[in-house]
Design an enzyme around this catalytic site. Structure first.
Site, PDB file in Angstrom:
ATOM      1  N   LYS A  79      82.998 -27.976 -50.300  1.00  0.00           N
ATOM      2  CA  LYS A  79      80.894 -28.204 -50.344  1.00  0.00           C
ATOM      3  C   LYS A  79      80.859 -28.732 -48.939  1.00  0.00           C
ATOM      4  CE  LYS A  79      78.160 -28.068 -53.439  1.00  0.00           C
ATOM      5  NZ  LYS A  79      78.651 -27.178 -55.005  1.00  0.00           N
ATOM      6  N   ASP A  87      73.251 -24.210 -53.599  1.00  0.00           N
ATOM      7  CA  ASP A  87      73.393 -25.322 -54.646  1.00  0.00           C
ATOM      8  C   ASP A  87      71.622 -26.171 -54.636  1.00  0.00           C
ATOM      9  OD1 ASP A  87      75.751 -27.435 -55.721  1.00  0.00           O
ATOM     10  OD2 ASP A  87      74.258 -28.850 -55.329  1.00  0.00           O
ATOM     11  N   THR A 106      75.356 -19.050 -63.246  1.00  0.00           N
ATOM     12  CA  THR A 106      75.241 -20.678 -63.654  1.00  0.00           C
ATOM     13  C   THR A 106      74.798 -20.956 -64.812  1.00  0.00           C
ATOM     14  OG1 THR A 106      75.212 -20.343 -61.232  1.00  0.00           O
ATOM     15  CG2 THR A 106      75.326 -22.849 -62.716  1.00  0.00           C
TER      16      THR A 106
HETATM   17  P1  NDP Z   1      67.905 -26.093 -57.110  1.00  0.00           P
HETATM   18  O1  NDP Z   1      67.267 -26.890 -56.180  1.00  0.00           O
HETATM   19  O2  NDP Z   1      67.439 -25.162 -57.836  1.00  0.00           O
HETATM   20  O3  NDP Z   1      67.347 -26.897 -58.397  1.00  0.00           O
HETATM   21  C1  NDP Z   1      67.444 -28.640 -58.601  1.00  0.00           C
HETATM   22  C2  NDP Z   1      66.445 -28.699 -60.069  1.00  0.00           C
HETATM   23  O4  NDP Z   1      67.174 -30.469 -59.825  1.00  0.00           O
HETATM   24  C3  NDP Z   1      64.974 -28.992 -59.386  1.00  0.00           C
HETATM   25  O5  NDP Z   1      64.344 -28.856 -60.185  1.00  0.00           O
HETATM   26  C4  NDP Z   1      65.645 -30.240 -59.031  1.00  0.00           C
HETATM   27  O6  NDP Z   1      63.689 -30.515 -58.925  1.00  0.00           O
HETATM   28  C5  NDP Z   1      65.846 -31.232 -59.863  1.00  0.00           C
HETATM   29  N1  NDP Z   1      66.722 -31.573 -58.766  1.00  0.00           N
HETATM   30  C6  NDP Z   1      67.815 -32.743 -58.166  1.00  0.00           C
HETATM   31  N2  NDP Z   1      67.504 -33.062 -57.444  1.00  0.00           N
HETATM   32  C7  NDP Z   1      67.371 -34.497 -58.001  1.00  0.00           C
HETATM   33  C8  NDP Z   1      67.066 -35.439 -58.098  1.00  0.00           C
HETATM   34  N3  NDP Z   1      67.466 -36.581 -57.166  1.00  0.00           N
HETATM   35  N4  NDP Z   1      66.258 -35.827 -59.425  1.00  0.00           N
HETATM   36  C9  NDP Z   1      65.477 -35.437 -59.893  1.00  0.00           C
HETATM   37  N5  NDP Z   1      65.278 -34.434 -59.993  1.00  0.00           N
HETATM   38  C10 NDP Z   1      66.400 -33.528 -58.884  1.00  0.00           C
HETATM   39  O7  NDP Z   1      69.199 -26.483 -57.769  1.00  0.00           O
HETATM   40  P2  NDP Z   1      70.261 -25.662 -58.953  1.00  0.00           P
HETATM   41  O8  NDP Z   1      69.684 -25.547 -59.874  1.00  0.00           O
HETATM   42  O9  NDP Z   1      71.163 -24.528 -58.050  1.00  0.00           O
HETATM   43  O10 NDP Z   1      71.421 -26.905 -59.039  1.00  0.00           O
HETATM   44  C11 NDP Z   1      70.843 -28.161 -59.908  1.00  0.00           C
HETATM   45  C12 NDP Z   1      72.210 -28.613 -60.474  1.00  0.00           C
HETATM   46  O11 NDP Z   1      73.382 -27.489 -60.794  1.00  0.00           O
HETATM   47  C13 NDP Z   1      73.082 -29.373 -59.073  1.00  0.00           C
HETATM   48  O12 NDP Z   1      74.138 -30.474 -59.574  1.00  0.00           O
HETATM   49  C14 NDP Z   1      74.258 -28.477 -58.155  1.00  0.00           C
HETATM   50  O13 NDP Z   1      75.545 -29.139 -57.796  1.00  0.00           O
HETATM   51  C15 NDP Z   1      74.519 -27.547 -59.857  1.00  0.00           C
HETATM   52  N6  NDP Z   1      75.027 -25.991 -60.018  1.00  0.00           N
HETATM   53  C16 NDP Z   1      74.522 -25.314 -59.015  1.00  0.00           C
HETATM   54  C17 NDP Z   1      75.185 -24.063 -59.753  1.00  0.00           C
HETATM   55  C18 NDP Z   1      74.224 -23.076 -58.559  1.00  0.00           C
HETATM   56  O14 NDP Z   1      74.727 -21.915 -58.605  1.00  0.00           O
HETATM   57  N7  NDP Z   1      73.144 -22.732 -57.995  1.00  0.00           N
HETATM   58  C19 NDP Z   1      76.178 -24.185 -59.502  1.00  0.00           C
HETATM   59  C20 NDP Z   1      76.919 -24.701 -60.883  1.00  0.00           C
HETATM   60  C21 NDP Z   1      76.810 -26.304 -60.222  1.00  0.00           C
HETATM   61  P3  NDP Z   1      62.700 -30.858 -57.610  1.00  0.00           P
HETATM   62  O15 NDP Z   1      62.775 -29.708 -57.068  1.00  0.00           O
HETATM   63  O16 NDP Z   1      61.879 -31.888 -57.855  1.00  0.00           O
HETATM   64  O17 NDP Z   1      63.413 -31.424 -56.884  1.00  0.00           O
HETATM   65  O1  2IT Z   2      78.292 -26.255 -57.655  1.00  0.00           O
HETATM   66  C1  2IT Z   2      78.572 -25.298 -57.342  1.00  0.00           C
HETATM   67  O2  2IT Z   2      79.885 -24.773 -58.150  1.00  0.00           O
HETATM   68  C2  2IT Z   2      77.895 -24.339 -56.390  1.00  0.00           C
HETATM   69  N1  2IT Z   2      76.880 -24.765 -56.363  1.00  0.00           N
HETATM   70  C3  2IT Z   2      78.053 -22.906 -56.912  1.00  0.00           C
HETATM   71  C4  2IT Z   2      79.539 -22.626 -55.704  1.00  0.00           C
HETATM   72  C5  2IT Z   2      79.758 -20.966 -55.273  1.00  0.00           C
HETATM   73  O3  2IT Z   2      80.205 -21.202 -54.330  1.00  0.00           O
HETATM   74  O4  2IT Z   2      79.138 -20.112 -55.606  1.00  0.00           O
END
Ligand code: NDP
Ligand code: 2IT
Length: 443
Positions: free
Chosen positions: A125, A165, A208
């Site tokens: 990561k 992420d 995801t």
């Molecule tokens: P994005 O940046 O697209 O979206 C994140 C969302 O969560 C936004 O709405 C954001 O609000 C909110 N958020 C982020 N940080 C905070 C915080 N500290 N407090 C409150 N709200 C928060 O990210 P993703 O959708 O890609 O990721 C969301 C989650 O999913 C994370 O935990 C990530 O690790 C996990 N994940 C992502 C994957 C992927 O493929 N993208 C795969 C597996 C897991 P704001 O815009 O206001 O910051």
């Molecule tokens: O938390 C996760 O699994 C991700 N942000 C996606 C990682 C990836 O390599 O697609």
């Protein structure tokens, strides 16, 4: 004291200023305890001591110039945690809260998640405390180019393949890939989540969120229920939240709430996802702008989304966004299933509440594995110099999520913890990595 608890104690003592990493290690080691302690070969080979220490940690300076001509400096990180079953694989996070603790917890979780996908990918990561919010495209590009000007020497298609992420989506991956290619003079698939015009995979954007709902649907089906007709609360409004909502709606559920870091919207008639996509994917705006599209919806500033009554909760924002009190309110309001789209969104105490109350609880490392699994499908397509149709990738994703469910469910059953998917996911994920580590000697 047992072997596992000794390793945990040492880990907590050695990593004192890393609360999120300590939390992730505590959860995994406590659930693995009886499994590992009854198999002395793990202790003999020092498997746990090696597993909790990253193979390599890279921390670097990221200098860049903002639109006002001022020099800015951020911290850059890449933790290459474990390569026992394949090249390091895991996302890059850009958020002001990013610290070594957060990157290590995410990298540690990623080892087990990637193992659960059944694909040959190790855990890693990375990220930065850079905040893309409110920055111009030029500033984001300048930052990404500087970030890669150091990171390029540590990554490649065969040893470490980053992806998106929080705060890293298609735009950022494009800038990072472009700079990597320029410096290394190589078009290898060193990132996943790339644009479709330069080697990206169809369905990676959706993967995801779609995968999360496929897994929850399978879990419910195996218990004589279904997603259809259920009321769902989704937190976040980013990549994972949006596509979880889309798939849940396609399967006939009603999603009534979403959020961002400022507050949450409640739309009892069901979220208008086209509006959310326009606000978040096009305008990069705030969730409260939803009221401009649906004046009858409600917006509430701050936390509180878990007070909304629902059948299923899908936390899809960030770590520790759902605490013990939130879990108690959800249970009291009749919520019977929780699927973690985010990484470690529930605190340890919240998870306990869910398990004690026999809530179907799918932990992140299983429930959100569809993203990285589809990243591995992107790597395969890049290596084969081919690209599969949306339906082909989606079909494979669904198959992988059903396999993950079956694996975690039977691993839980085997140790007499039926329907405890925390135990099931940790044991199933651990087994494959530990076996690979033992076959490769003390490295
Ligand atoms: P994005 O940046 O697209 O979206 C994140 C969302 O969560 C936004 O709405 C954001 O609000 C909110 N958020 C982020 N940080 C905070 C915080 N500290 N407090 C409150 N709200 C928060 O990210 P993703 O959708 O890609 O990721 C969301 C989650 O999913 C994370 O935990 C990530 O690790 C996990 N994940 C992502 C994957 C992927 O493929 N993208 C795969 C597996 C897991 P704001 O815009 O206001 O910051
Ligand atoms: O938390 C996760 O699994 C991700 N942000 C996606 C990682 C990836 O390599 O697609």
């Amino acid at each position: 004291m047992s072997y596992t608890m000794e390793v945990l104690e040492t880990a907590l003592a050695k990593n004192q200023n890393e609360p999120e990493f300590q939390q992730a290690v505590t959860e995994i080691l406590t659930t693995l305890q009886s499994y590992v302690d009854s198999r002395p070969e793990y202790q003999k080979e020092g498997v746990l001591e090696r597993l909790i220490e990253p193979e390599r940690t890279i921390i670097f300076r990221v200098p860049w110039v903002d639109d006002a001509g001022k020099v800015q400096v951020n911290k850059g990180y890449r933790v290459q945690f474990n390569s026992a079953i394949g090249p390091y694989k895991g996302g890059i996070r850009f958020h002001p809260s990013v610290s070594i603790s957060i990157i290590k917890f995410l990298g540690f979780e990623q080892i087990f998640k990637n193992s659960l996908t059944g694909q040959p990918i190790g855990g890693g990561k990375g990220g930065s405390d850079f905040d893309p919010k409110g920055k111009s495209d030029r500033e984001v590009m300048a930052f990404c180019q500087s970030f890669i000007t150091e990171l390029y020497r540590h990554i490649s298609a065969d040893n470490d393949v980053p992806a998106g992420d929080i705060g890293v989506g298609g735009r950022e991956i494009g800038y990072m890939f472009g700079q990597y290619k320029r410096i290394k003079n190589s078009s290898e698939g060193v990132f996943t989540g790339k644009g479709l015009s330069y080697g990206g995979s169809l369905a990676r954007t959706e993967a995801t969120g779609f995968g999360l709902v496929y897994l929850m649907d399978e879990l419910l089906k195996q218990h004589g229920n279904t997603i259809e007709g259920k009321t769902i609360v989704v937190s976040g409004a980013g990549n994972v939240a949006i596509y979880a909502t889309q798939k849940a709606q396609q399967l006939g559920a009603k999603v009534v709430a979403m959020s961002d870091s400022n507050g949450y919207i409640y739309d009892p008639e069901g979220i208008d996802l086209a509006a959310v996509k326009e606000i978040k994917e096009v305008k990069r705006g705030r969730i409260k702008e939803y009221l401009e599209y649906r004046p009858n919806a409600q917006y509430t500033e701050g936390k509180g989304i878990w007070n909304i009554k629902c059948d299923i909760a899908l936390p899809c924002a960030t770590q520790n966004e759902l605490n013990k009190e939130d879990a108690e309110v959800l249970v009291k309001n009749g919520c019977f299933a929780v699927g973690e789209g985010a990484n470690m969104p529930s605190t340890l105490e919240a998870t306990e509440v869910f398990l004690e109350n026999k809530i179907f609880f799918a932990p992140g490392k299983a429930a959100n594995a569809g993203g990285v699994a589809t990243s591995a499908l992107e790597m395969s397509q890049n290596s084969m110099r081919t690209s599969w149709s949306f339906d082909e990738v989606d079909r494979r994703l669904k198959e992988i999520m059903i396999n993950i469910y079956n694996n975690i469910s039977s691993a839980a059953k085997e140790v007499g913890a039926e329907d405890n998917f925390v135990v099931g996911a940790n044991i199933a994920g651990f087994k494959r990595v530990a076996d690979a580590m033992m076959l490769q000697g003390i490295v």
